[in-house]
Design a protein around this motif. Structure first.
Motif, PDB file in Angstrom:
ATOM      1  N   VAL A 155      -0.729  18.661  18.080  1.00  0.00           N
ATOM      2  CA  VAL A 155      -1.089  17.260  17.875  1.00  0.00           C
ATOM      3  C   VAL A 155      -0.449  16.460  19.012  1.00  0.00           C
ATOM      4  CG1 VAL A 155      -0.991  15.276  16.328  1.00  0.00           C
ATOM      5  CG2 VAL A 155      -1.139  17.595  15.379  1.00  0.00           C
ATOM      6  N   SER A 156      -1.262  15.742  19.752  1.00  0.00           N
ATOM      7  CA  SER A 156      -0.800  15.050  20.956  1.00  0.00           C
ATOM      8  C   SER A 156      -0.592  13.563  20.710  1.00  0.00           C
ATOM      9  CB  SER A 156      -1.814  15.243  22.096  1.00  0.00           C
ATOM     10  OG  SER A 156      -2.009  16.610  22.371  1.00  0.00           O
ATOM     11  N   ASN A 157       0.140  12.952  21.639  1.00  0.00           N
ATOM     12  CA  ASN A 157       0.365  11.503  21.642  1.00  0.00           C
ATOM     13  C   ASN A 157       0.951  10.995  20.331  1.00  0.00           C
ATOM     14  OD1 ASN A 157      -0.741  11.164  24.307  1.00  0.00           O
ATOM     15  ND2 ASN A 157      -2.784  11.358  23.399  1.00  0.00           N
ATOM     16  N   VAL A 158       1.952  11.710  19.838  1.00  0.00           N
ATOM     17  CA  VAL A 158       2.613  11.313  18.594  1.00  0.00           C
ATOM     18  C   VAL A 158       3.801  10.417  18.941  1.00  0.00           C
ATOM     19  CG1 VAL A 158       3.773  12.102  16.515  1.00  0.00           C
ATOM     20  CG2 VAL A 158       1.942  13.493  17.527  1.00  0.00           C
ATOM     21  N   PRO A 159       3.819   9.156  18.498  1.00  0.00           N
ATOM     22  CA  PRO A 159       4.953   8.276  18.786  1.00  0.00           C
ATOM     23  C   PRO A 159       6.257   8.850  18.246  1.00  0.00           C
ATOM     24  CG  PRO A 159       3.086   7.014  17.975  1.00  0.00           C
ATOM     25  CD  PRO A 159       2.743   8.467  17.775  1.00  0.00           C
ATOM     26  N   THR A 160       7.298   8.815  19.075  1.00  0.00           N
ATOM     27  CA  THR A 160       8.577   9.437  18.732  1.00  0.00           C
ATOM     28  C   THR A 160       9.729   8.584  19.259  1.00  0.00           C
ATOM     29  OG1 THR A 160       7.589  11.644  18.811  1.00  0.00           O
ATOM     30  CG2 THR A 160       9.984  11.530  18.960  1.00  0.00           C
ATOM     31  N   THR A 161      10.801   8.539  18.500  1.00  0.00           N
ATOM     32  CA  THR A 161      12.021   7.852  18.927  1.00  0.00           C
ATOM     33  C   THR A 161      13.185   8.830  18.877  1.00  0.00           C
ATOM     34  OG1 THR A 161      11.257   5.718  18.068  1.00  0.00           O
ATOM     35  CG2 THR A 161      13.624   5.956  18.462  1.00  0.00           C
TER      36      THR A 161
END
Length: 225
Positions: free
Chosen positions: A121-127
């Motif tokens: 799964v691509s472009n997953v927002p992460t901090t």
């Protein structure tokens, strides 16, 4: 126990020292310590998310003057506390969009690609938040991965060569343990080298998991590359 225990101890000491020296002088990922123009970090994943145990490794870097020159990679196993449903995840293709400090805590925002059972799964927002240079929290947007990791971050430790050297020094002070463990470790290394050279008469390695095929996300064995 072993005839060559002293030799093994000398060899392994040089091996351990060489690895730590290379970390601190060449391609080091020293946490939050600027090496040349980059900031680096690395360490283990060590997290419990609800009924799941996560364990693995992470490393990352970025150029403070050019955040497009950045990367983060993590590979970790995930298994239920009772030992069932083991599988693996990887975080790759990271892009960093923002870095800011909150006191001694560093907060990094960006996107990742994460491997899942049905595919990446691509472009997953992460901090990513590094707390006081000691711990890392990875918060992945749960809405894009069916809340696979629950509502809590994935936690890890932020290491440096200095921290690892302190740990190694403490371990080596346990002389009874080292007198037993070092010969076993070196025997295992030599056995693996002999196996790699096609010696079918060598002893099997202590830890066979190092030679087992990795497990895919759906639980099937993958061929060793």
């Amino acid at each position: 126990m072993f005839k060559y225990a002293t030799t093994f101890k000398i060899l392994s000491t040089f091996l351990i020292g060489g690895i730590l020296l290379s970390l601190s002088t060449t391609n080091s990922y020293a946490t939050l310590a600027t090496f040349s123009e980059y900031d680096y970090g690395y360490g283990p994943i060590a997290s419990i998310n609800n009924d799941w145990v996560l364990a693995g490794h992470w490393m990352g870097y970025y150029d403070p003057e050019n955040l497009t020159d950045s990367g983060f990679h993590a590979t970790f196993d995930m298994v239920m506390k009772n030992g069932s449903a083991p599988h693996m995840h990887q975080i790759t293709n990271t892009t960093i969009s923002d870095v800011k400090m909150n006191g001694t805590d560093e907060i990094i925002q960006g996107t990742i690609t994460i491997s899942m059972k049905d595919g990446p799964v691509s472009n997953v927002p992460t901090t990513w938040t590094t707390y006081n240079n000691n711990t890392l929290a990875i918060e992945i947007d749960p809405s894009l991965i069916n809340n696979h990791f629950g509502e809590t971050p994935i936690y890890g430790l932020a290491l440096t060569p200095e921290k690892e050297m302190k740990t190694m020094t403490s371990m080596m002070e346990d002389t009874k343990f080292m007198d037993e463990w070092i010969p076993l470790m070196m025997q295992n290394v030599m056995s693996n080298l002999q196996l790699g050279a096609g010696n079918s008469t060598s002893m099997p390695p202590m830890n066979m998991s190092m030679n087992e095929s990795p497990v895919s996300n759906n639980g099937t064995l993958l061929p060793i590359q």
